[in-house]
Motif scaffolding. Structure first.
Motif, PDB file in Angstrom:
ATOM      1  N   LEU A 180       0.776  -1.191  -0.075  1.00 51.42           N
ATOM      2  CA  LEU A 180      -0.225  -0.108  -0.071  1.00 51.42           C
ATOM      3  C   LEU A 180       0.876   1.245   0.066  1.00 51.42           C
ATOM      4  O   LEU A 180       1.712   1.370   0.791  1.00 51.42           O
ATOM      5  N   VAL A 181       0.368   2.091  -0.662  1.00 52.22           N
ATOM      6  CA  VAL A 181       1.040   3.632  -0.807  1.00 52.22           C
ATOM      7  C   VAL A 181       0.761   4.246   0.610  1.00 52.22           C
ATOM      8  O   VAL A 181      -0.110   4.052   1.316  1.00 52.22           O
ATOM      9  N   ASP A 182       1.800   5.223   0.901  1.00 54.72           N
ATOM     10  CA  ASP A 182       1.314   6.110   2.080  1.00 54.72           C
ATOM     11  C   ASP A 182      -0.104   7.034   1.883  1.00 54.72           C
ATOM     12  O   ASP A 182      -0.551   7.172   2.813  1.00 54.72           O
ATOM     13  N   ASP A 183      -0.243   7.570   0.671  1.00 52.44           N
ATOM     14  CA  ASP A 183      -1.220   8.391   0.441  1.00 52.44           C
ATOM     15  C   ASP A 183      -2.595   7.555   0.640  1.00 52.44           C
ATOM     16  O   ASP A 183      -2.838   6.809  -0.293  1.00 52.44           O
ATOM     17  N   LYS A 184      -3.341   7.854   1.428  1.00 48.76           N
ATOM     18  CA  LYS A 184      -4.489   6.942   1.617  1.00 48.76           C
ATOM     19  C   LYS A 184      -5.502   7.400   0.657  1.00 48.76           C
ATOM     20  O   LYS A 184      -6.311   6.328   0.165  1.00 48.76           O
ATOM     21  N   ARG A 185      -5.836   8.510   0.368  1.00 47.29           N
ATOM     22  CA  ARG A 185      -6.786   8.690  -0.991  1.00 47.29           C
ATOM     23  C   ARG A 185      -6.191   7.978  -2.254  1.00 47.29           C
ATOM     24  O   ARG A 185      -7.012   7.580  -2.813  1.00 47.29           O
ATOM     25  N   LEU A 186      -4.960   7.959  -2.390  1.00 44.99           N
ATOM     26  CA  LEU A 186      -4.564   7.535  -3.733  1.00 44.99           C
ATOM     27  C   LEU A 186      -4.672   6.056  -3.409  1.00 44.99           C
ATOM     28  O   LEU A 186      -4.788   5.298  -4.473  1.00 44.99           O
ATOM     29  N   ARG A 187      -4.858   5.316  -2.263  1.00 49.64           N
ATOM     30  CA  ARG A 187      -5.018   3.866  -2.266  1.00 49.64           C
ATOM     31  C   ARG A 187      -6.239   3.601  -3.021  1.00 49.64           C
ATOM     32  O   ARG A 187      -6.500   2.395  -3.633  1.00 49.64           O
TER      33      ARG A 187
END
Length: 416
Positions: free
Chosen positions: A356-363
């Protein structure tokens, strides 16, 4: 209109245009009371006229005409496109026989002999003016059909664009805000550039976006740049080529190029995303279907986020236009593969990875793309070199747009 021309070229149909005379007067009867003061020449002896049909100037005049056209087309067994209410088509035993596009009182249509018979019946209901084919003007474009291809020529519009004169002394005051008169001229130039970009010049899309962000705070420097862009439009022929595609459904693909630039608008706060989409056959014949370039709707914190959002929007466009194509052609969505190209390797890795990427919206955005791939809505998402990214010129200033224009002019797309 581009999908219409694409299918007309594919079927080798003759494209025609029909103009309806006094169109609004041939619309449905108005259900409310509207009274007019007659012209003096009518000698009405002080009487008022009661309007039965729409007129130019009434808010619902165009709608009443559209509803009357829709009603008549349905009587003739036309089917309205599910996703484009201005497009109607005719099928017989599952085979597409013809298409009709409505633009107020101008009809663009093409089809076989059976379809032409239906068009004759339609003209008996609506009094038609000129009927043209082979080489004609339609909503500002010159449509030319020759040698098994259809050319959409926008060059006359470009050559007739009007620029503005700026005094040399005023041009030196580059950081000064525009006067009200200059602001009006600036807006006019932006409007002209917008119509050019939407019609045939996606290579100028970034300049349009960049200048549009200055509408409320434009300076003399911005006005000079707008003048230069209008002049640039006249340097190259603005032409789209729609060659004849292979009709075998297994040969067709939707090929998408997407690109993004981080922080190149609004002093680093805004980012640009763009995509361009073709319908391509196995011989590399390609018809441009759609393109779009705009400021990303939210502030993004990384190049990965910008590129991923651009890809997501491009894929949504692919699914939309594939739905229209399958609705018109009567085929299954799985018959047209979607292939997307990006020039950022992190995007490919992000889609393939379970990390998972750090940017939660980007997830959320990545998950949506991953789901499309897993469900086989999208066949491939591939990486290409930056020099091969055709959408590159749509997201940044100074990028070479001639390769993109060459594909649009020749109707040939050699993708990796």
């Amino acid at each position: 209109m581009r999908i219409f021309l694409c299918i007309a070229a594919m079927k080798n149909w003759k494209v025609k245009t029909t103009d309806i005379k006094s169109a609004f007067l041939q619309g449905k009867e108005i259900k409310r009371d509207i009274y007019l003061i007659p012209l003096i020449e009518s000698e009405s002896n002080g009487k008022l006229w009661k309007l039965k049909h729409g007129l130019y100037g009434l808010k619902d005049g165009a709608r009443q005409f559209y509803l009357s056209v829709k009603e008549e087309l349905e009587k003739l067994q036309f089917t309205q496109c599910e996703l484009d209410p201005a497009m109607f088509f005719v099928t017989v035993k599952g085979n597409l026989c013809g298409l009709l596009c409505c633009h107020v009182d101008d009809f663009l249509h093409a089809g076989n002999d059976y379809f032409e018979m239906l068009m004759c019946k339609l003209r008996s209901r609506f009094s038609a003016g000129k009927i043209e084919e082979t080489n004609f003007r339609y909503i500002g474009f010159q449509i030319i059909q020759e040698d098994g291809q259809i050319i959409l020529d926008h060059s006359d519009y470009m050559n007739n664009l009007q620029t503005v004169h700026i005094d040399p002394e005023r041009a030196l005051e580059k950081t000064e805000n525009l006067t009200p008169g200059e602001q009006t001229s600036f807006r006019k130039l932006i409007g002209q550039l917008n119509w050019a970009v939407q019609g045939s010049r996606p290579d100028m899309a970034f300049e349009l976006i960049s200048l549009s962000t200055k509408l409320q705070c434009a300076t003399v420097s911005d006005l000079i740049r707008a003048i230069k862009q209008i002049n640039r439009l006249k340097d190259v022929d603005s032409v789209l080529n729609f060659p004849k595609l292979q009709c075998d459904k297994s040969e067709l693909k939707l090929v998408l190029y997407t690109d993004a630039s981080l922080g190149n608008l609004n002093n680093g706060l805004g980012s640009t995303a763009a995509h361009i989409l073709w319908l391509v056959d196995s011989n590399h014949n390609s018809c441009p279907i759609s393109w779009h370039s705009a400021k990303i709707k939210r502030v993004v914190r990384s190049t990965l986020a910008a590129e991923m959002l651009s890809l997501q929007e491009g894929l949504e466009s692919c699914v939309y236009y594939r739905s229209i194509l399958t609705n018109l052609l009567g085929i299954d969505p799985s018959d047209i593969d979607i292939i997307a190209y990006v020039d950022n390797k992190s995007v490919i890795e992000g889609i393939a990875s379970t990390k998972l990427v750090d940017d939660k919206r980007l997830r959320i955005d990545i998950a949506a793309i991953q789901e499309s791939v897993q469900k086989h809505e999208v066949k491939h998402i591939k990486w290409i070199k930056g020099d091969d990214q055709l959408a590159n010129c749509m997201t940044k200033r100074g990028a070479n747009g001639f390769t993109l224009l060459k594909v649009l002019h020749q109707g040939l797309l050699y993708f990796p």
